[in-house]
Design a protein around this motif. Structure first.
Motif, PDB file in Angstrom:
ATOM      1  N   GLY A 181       0.811  -1.206   0.000  1.00  0.00           N
ATOM      2  CA  GLY A 181       0.000   0.000   0.000  1.00  0.00           C
ATOM      3  C   GLY A 181       0.847   1.260   0.000  1.00  0.00           C
ATOM      4  N   ALA A 182       1.933   1.233   0.757  1.00  0.00           N
ATOM      5  CA  ALA A 182       2.822   2.387   0.827  1.00  0.00           C
ATOM      6  C   ALA A 182       3.713   2.499  -0.399  1.00  0.00           C
ATOM      7  N   ALA A 183       4.202   1.368  -0.889  1.00  0.00           N
ATOM      8  CA  ALA A 183       5.200   1.393  -1.961  1.00  0.00           C
ATOM      9  C   ALA A 183       4.603   1.683  -3.327  1.00  0.00           C
ATOM     10  N   GLN A 184       3.394   1.200  -3.582  1.00  0.00           N
ATOM     11  CA  GLN A 184       2.852   1.237  -4.932  1.00  0.00           C
ATOM     12  C   GLN A 184       1.870   2.383  -5.187  1.00  0.00           C
ATOM     13  N   PHE A 185       1.251   2.925  -4.147  1.00  0.00           N
ATOM     14  CA  PHE A 185       0.090   3.788  -4.359  1.00  0.00           C
ATOM     15  C   PHE A 185       0.288   5.187  -3.789  1.00  0.00           C
ATOM     16  N   SER A 186      -0.226   6.173  -4.531  1.00  0.00           N
ATOM     17  CA  SER A 186      -0.167   7.566  -4.097  1.00  0.00           C
ATOM     18  C   SER A 186      -1.521   8.084  -3.636  1.00  0.00           C
ATOM     19  N   GLY A 187      -2.525   7.207  -3.604  1.00  0.00           N
ATOM     20  CA  GLY A 187      -3.844   7.574  -3.133  1.00  0.00           C
ATOM     21  C   GLY A 187      -4.430   6.453  -2.301  1.00  0.00           C
ATOM     22  N   ALA A 188      -5.334   6.808  -1.399  1.00  0.00           N
ATOM     23  CA  ALA A 188      -5.986   5.827  -0.542  1.00  0.00           C
ATOM     24  C   ALA A 188      -7.469   6.155  -0.432  1.00  0.00           C
ATOM     25  N   THR A 189      -8.295   5.111  -0.451  1.00  0.00           N
ATOM     26  CA  THR A 189      -9.725   5.229  -0.185  1.00  0.00           C
ATOM     27  C   THR A 189     -10.081   4.225   0.896  1.00  0.00           C
ATOM     28  N   PRO A 190     -10.660   4.647   2.015  1.00  0.00           N
ATOM     29  CA  PRO A 190     -11.106   3.660   2.999  1.00  0.00           C
ATOM     30  C   PRO A 190     -12.132   2.720   2.362  1.00  0.00           C
ATOM     31  N   GLU A 191     -11.922   1.428   2.535  1.00  0.00           N
ATOM     32  CA  GLU A 191     -12.802   0.468   1.871  1.00  0.00           C
ATOM     33  C   GLU A 191     -14.215   0.534   2.438  1.00  0.00           C
ATOM     34  N   ASN A 192     -14.342   0.577   3.754  1.00  0.00           N
ATOM     35  CA  ASN A 192     -15.648   0.662   4.411  1.00  0.00           C
ATOM     36  C   ASN A 192     -15.678   1.663   5.563  1.00  0.00           C
TER      37      ASN A 192
END
Length: 336
Positions: free
Chosen positions: A57-68
């Protein structure tokens, strides 16, 4: 408004050599200056038995969305009783890893606690406005964009059934966005929906609503969920994204996955590589497409098998976090 977010987007680095990048780069580096995000579940982030989830999650992505974790049943399970522990966990992870955070979601007919569905008239109106205001205030200054209203449309282009439509009428969308704008005018306000990725009756109806809301300065963007079946993507995704952009709003791919019958065939896996590239290329061709989010990281935790029996293999990493061929095609499309 939102000028504080520009440095975040511009800080994502792209390797100088396209050939080198294709061999070693990450999704977030290849996507820059757009973001490339993932849905992140708090339980997965804190699972000490599977540290790879947080690492990837930290290495590959520049955005986050809480799943639920920001949905109504999580944040206000009892009327007036708010809990943000799990949502705060995802928000803290995003902040620690310099990721933009999408808020998901505030008003949706699903994942509502039982008490909401018992309310009528002004009681529901007041509860909706209080929920929006309280949750947005809690995360003010942390959220890049909020899915204020989620999945409001029916396939025929009318508004779909929900307690909000039944009790408050069609104006509930405008009311929700008005309340959201007052609660936090530093974030983008979105409507998010599925099966609107191509030009069809549903996206036509959504576009009409967007045009009305845009005239009132109540909407900034549209999220296209993009839960696809392999080989069944609309052929006019780019055209559709562009017509929403032409209406004056940003667009984003918000919940991308491409499912198939499992165990997958070689032909389906090959088609999946093309399908991911198609979505990436459509977003890249539209200047107002802000970014792409996959609905999860690894097939191991995908929502697909639990919702669509005998289907899965929908994401870019397999159950063991190995890069799939669709990961490579996604990187190549981002860098082309």
């Amino acid at each position: 408004m939102l000028s504080l977010l520009v440095p975040v987007l511009l800080s994502l680095n792209v390797l100088s050599s396209p050939h080198e990048a294709r061999q070693s780069t990450t999704l977030k580096a290849a996507a820059s200056p757009r973001y490339f995000g993932a849905a992140l579940g708090a339980g997965h982030l804190s699972n000490v038995s599977d540290p790879k989830f947080a690492e990837f999650g930290a290495a590959q992505f520049s955005g986050a969305t809480p799943e639920n974790e920001m949905k109504w049943d999580f944040t206000e399970p009892e009327q007036g009783v708010f809990t943000f522990d799990q949502a705060n966990q995802v928000a803290a992870f995003a902040k620690a890893n310099n990721q933009i955070l999408r808020g998901h979601n505030l008003v949706w007919f699903s994942q509502l606690p039982d008490w909401v569905e018992t309310l009528q008239g002004n009681d529901l109106l007041n509860a909706m406005n209080n929920h929006i205001t309280t949750v947005m205030t809690q995360f003010k200054g942390q959220i890049f964009a909020w899915d204020v209203v989620n999945e409001p449309m029916a396939d025929d282009g009318t508004l779909g059934p929900s307690p909000f439509l039944t009790q408050l009428g069609s104006g509930y969308i405008q009311t929700a966005l008005t309340t959201a704008r007052k609660a936090d005018n530093t974030t983008f306000l979105y409507i998010n929906d599925f099966n609107t990725e191509g030009v069809n009756a549903k996206s036509d109806g959504l576009l009409s609503i967007v045009q009305s809301l845009k005239a009132l300065n109540l909407i900034d963007g549209i999220g296209f969920e993009s839960h696809f079946i392999v080989g069944e993507l609309p052929t006019d995704i780019q055209t559709n994204l562009q017509r929403f952009a032409d209406a004056g709003v940003d667009v984003a791919i918000t919940e991308l996955d491409v499912r198939m019958t499992v165990p997958p065939s070689a032909a389906d896996l090959e088609q999946q590589t093309k399908d991911y590239a198609t979505v990436i290329n459509a977003c890249k061709a539209v200047s107002r497409c802000r970014g792409i989010t996959t609905w999860g990281i690894t097939d191991l935790y995908s929502w697909v098998p639990g919702t669509f029996p005998n289907m899965g293999a929908a994401l870019l990493f397999d159950d063991s976090y190995n890069e799939k061929a669709s990961f490579t095609s996604t990187i190549n499309a981002l860098l082309s």
